[in-house]
Design an enzyme around this catalytic site. Sequence first.
Site, PDB file in Angstrom:
ATOM      1  N   GLU A 125      99.235 -22.404 -22.944  1.00 36.77           N
ATOM      2  CA  GLU A 125      99.214 -21.242 -22.126  1.00 36.77           C
ATOM      3  C   GLU A 125     100.348 -20.840 -21.006  1.00 36.77           C
ATOM      4  O   GLU A 125     100.951 -19.610 -21.167  1.00 36.77           O
ATOM      5  CB  GLU A 125      97.774 -21.097 -21.343  1.00 36.77           C
ATOM      6  N   GLY A 174      76.436 -13.271 -19.535  1.00 39.17           N
ATOM      7  CA  GLY A 174      75.885 -12.435 -18.288  1.00 39.17           C
ATOM      8  C   GLY A 174      75.841 -10.884 -18.646  1.00 39.17           C
ATOM      9  O   GLY A 174      75.558 -10.104 -17.805  1.00 39.17           O
ATOM     10  N   LYS A 175      75.985 -10.344 -19.873  1.00 39.77           N
ATOM     11  CA  LYS A 175      76.017  -8.742 -20.332  1.00 39.77           C
ATOM     12  C   LYS A 175      74.502  -8.244 -19.722  1.00 39.77           C
ATOM     13  O   LYS A 175      74.699  -7.270 -19.082  1.00 39.77           O
ATOM     14  CB  LYS A 175      76.475  -8.690 -21.672  1.00 39.77           C
ATOM     15  N   GLY A 185      81.611  -9.471 -24.474  1.00 38.74           N
ATOM     16  CA  GLY A 185      81.657 -10.789 -23.943  1.00 38.74           C
ATOM     17  C   GLY A 185      80.870 -11.690 -24.894  1.00 38.74           C
ATOM     18  O   GLY A 185      79.789 -11.403 -25.425  1.00 38.74           O
TER      19      GLY A 185
HETATM   20  P1  ADP Z   1      74.163 -12.229 -22.474  1.00 39.27           P
HETATM   21  O1  ADP Z   1      73.516 -10.854 -22.392  1.00 39.27           O
HETATM   22  O2  ADP Z   1      75.413 -11.973 -22.370  1.00 39.27           O
HETATM   23  O3  ADP Z   1      73.895 -12.819 -23.953  1.00 39.27           O
HETATM   24  P2  ADP Z   1      72.564 -12.690 -20.405  1.00 39.27           P
HETATM   25  O4  ADP Z   1      72.765 -11.913 -19.416  1.00 39.27           O
HETATM   26  O5  ADP Z   1      71.379 -12.706 -21.156  1.00 39.27           O
HETATM   27  O6  ADP Z   1      73.721 -13.192 -21.480  1.00 39.27           O
HETATM   28  O7  ADP Z   1      72.539 -14.296 -19.636  1.00 39.27           O
HETATM   29  C1  ADP Z   1      71.605 -15.235 -19.896  1.00 39.27           C
HETATM   30  C2  ADP Z   1      71.391 -15.820 -18.516  1.00 39.27           C
HETATM   31  O8  ADP Z   1      72.519 -16.611 -18.074  1.00 39.27           O
HETATM   32  C3  ADP Z   1      71.056 -14.890 -17.435  1.00 39.27           C
HETATM   33  O9  ADP Z   1      69.547 -14.668 -17.609  1.00 39.27           O
HETATM   34  C4  ADP Z   1      71.064 -15.792 -16.257  1.00 39.27           C
HETATM   35  O10 ADP Z   1      70.313 -16.523 -15.840  1.00 39.27           O
HETATM   36  C5  ADP Z   1      72.365 -16.565 -16.735  1.00 39.27           C
HETATM   37  N1  ADP Z   1      73.633 -16.163 -16.417  1.00 39.27           N
HETATM   38  C6  ADP Z   1      74.612 -15.507 -17.181  1.00 39.27           C
HETATM   39  N2  ADP Z   1      75.892 -15.353 -16.390  1.00 39.27           N
HETATM   40  C7  ADP Z   1      75.417 -15.568 -15.043  1.00 39.27           C
HETATM   41  C8  ADP Z   1      76.184 -14.919 -13.995  1.00 39.27           C
HETATM   42  N3  ADP Z   1      77.517 -14.742 -14.011  1.00 39.27           N
HETATM   43  N4  ADP Z   1      75.496 -15.184 -12.589  1.00 39.27           N
HETATM   44  C9  ADP Z   1      74.267 -15.942 -12.627  1.00 39.27           C
HETATM   45  N5  ADP Z   1      73.561 -16.319 -13.743  1.00 39.27           N
HETATM   46  C10 ADP Z   1      74.432 -16.085 -15.084  1.00 39.27           C
HETATM   47 ZN    ZN Z   2      98.449 -19.460 -28.015  1.00 41.41          ZN
END
Ligand code: ADP
Ligand code: ZN
Length: 608
Positions: free
Chosen positions: A430, A212-213, A207
């Site tokens: 779409e 939120g990974k 993603g």
């Molecule tokens: P990635 O690792 O995908 O780059 P992160 O997991 O570090 O992203 O997400 C960054 C921040 O965004 C998290 O610390 C959280 O605060 C917020 N966040 C992202 N996705 C979500 C979600 N689905 N629900 C709640 N908070 C989220």
């Molecule tokens: Zn298309």
Amino acid sequence: MNPLLKNFAFVILILLAVGGLFSLLYFPSTTPNQISATQLVSDINAGNVKKVVVAGDTLNITYTDDKTATSMKEANVSVTDLLTNLGVTKDSLQKVQIDIQAPQESVWTWLLPALLYGVLPLLLIGFFLWTMMRQAKTGAMQAFDFTKARARIFGAEGHGKEKINFKDVAGLKEAKEELVEIVDFLKFPQKYVAMGAKIPRGVLLVGGAGVGKTLLARAVAGEANVPFLSISGSEFVEMFVGVGSARVRDLFSMAKKSAPSIVFIDELDAIGRHRGAGIGGGHDEREQTLNQILVEMDGFEKETGVIILAATNRPDILDPALLRPGRFDRKIVLDPPDVHDREEILKIHSKTKPLASDVNFKEVAERTPGFTGADLANVANEAALLAARYNKKEVDQKEFLDAIEKVLLGPERKSHILSKKEKEIAAYHEAGHALVSTFSPDTEPVRKISIIARGMAAGYTLQVPSEERKMKTKTGFMSEIATLLGGCSAEKIKFGEMTTGASNDLQRASELARRLVKEFGMSSLGLIAFGEKEELVFLGKEISEQRNYSEKIAERIDEEVDIIIKGAQKNAEIILLKRKNLLDKVAKDLIEKETIERAEFEKLIKSK
Ligand code: ADP
Ligand code: ZN
């Protein structure tokens, strides 16, 4: 104490000791009464002096009352000459006993200079060399330490306040469902081992940035209550050869020690890029690190209880070796949040903030298409900051709406945000794909339609094969091409013209059509494969083609491709023109909800 300071102090100490030695030898502590030569002369004339012992240039005088004193004489002058010159009478001189003593040669008189000029420098040099060597050794130790994976551990007990659970992660329903199994395995590994079940060792979280990974990976550790060891792929790529692989070894041994545990590798693509893709052959550091990861993953016992989660936003450039069974053989895609998820995320991140009664997260969510979880967390935070700046007691809706703009204009936002018009176009586009696919023969069911921008595409339509398929028919291919062209056909039907949003579709459609002709023998050119493919490893995954056909055939290939594309386009247009109402309906629904799942989509189609 600072080692440099310590050494410095040590040197000073040595110097002091040497100085002390000097003064001891040259200035004996019992300095007898020193008198001048004239004083001596008058003493002798007065008949007070019993004895004068000449030792070199020193005169040791003993008085008649046994008192002693010393005096000096010039070198090269005899005592008698000196004394007579200064006016000692012959008589008085005769009364004095004069002894000449060979000058007292202390061992030190020659040993000390020898020590000073010969040995001390050697000692000093030796000392410096020694300290330098010691420093080099500690340096080497530090370099060794450096290979230790600087993993951040959030221990099972150390989760503390930071402990994150699935309920802290909004949306991402499918991803969570898939990860529940992993949590269960970490909690009750015996259950699975007893069944002889193979649990995935590596799970790839795919993603874009901020979806939120990391959060999800931590939530898995939180749910299972196991330690979470996290490290970023870019940290592995350090300057020293061998450090990366040493770190990997360290990280995994740490994980095994604290098993069951989760190892999280962020930015896997930083190390996991397709090997051999670097120009100039590639025994580089990154490759060694990657190899070490593979070795570690293969070396795991089934029951080790260490699960590796890795995050990437470029699964396409990962080395295929990473994706083999037993490694990262599971892929979980995290989609950017849709309206409903955005609302949930805002709620989660506003939990601790005092909110005014007029706050309407739904409205904020509707105004933030394309925002990721991280963006929304940022919006909630900015809103609170604004409220604090205005000295408010609560955060109002106005602050949230202002915060959107702030985050939008902020330097970090890169992803594409759809305007209202763009959203409408994307929705029709779409919907076009989805409908053409649904009403074409031999196609896969539509699983999901979305107009949430993803990478370069303004939206996407997902089709998942209902069964594993190895062979495809020409009909299936034709439908696929028509589906690809369905997007721009819908745009044309609704708005009278196309947008650039369809360029990727066109590329894929023509590529596919070309392959039908050249590789699959599905045209009037017959069952001949044209063109020899060759993989140019040193240029990455680039494929070059050797043309093994004539100019005339090339022309005919182009003609055939043209026929296929035109035919598919016509099919797509016919399908959509026949169902203009349905197209409007699906598009409207999409604008409203941003994503439509398979069940909803099928309901829409049946309701017709
Ligand atoms: P990635 O690792 O995908 O780059 P992160 O997991 O570090 O992203 O997400 C960054 C921040 O965004 C998290 O610390 C959280 O605060 C917020 N966040 C992202 N996705 C979500 C979600 N689905 N629900 C709640 N908070 C989220
Ligand atoms: Zn298309």
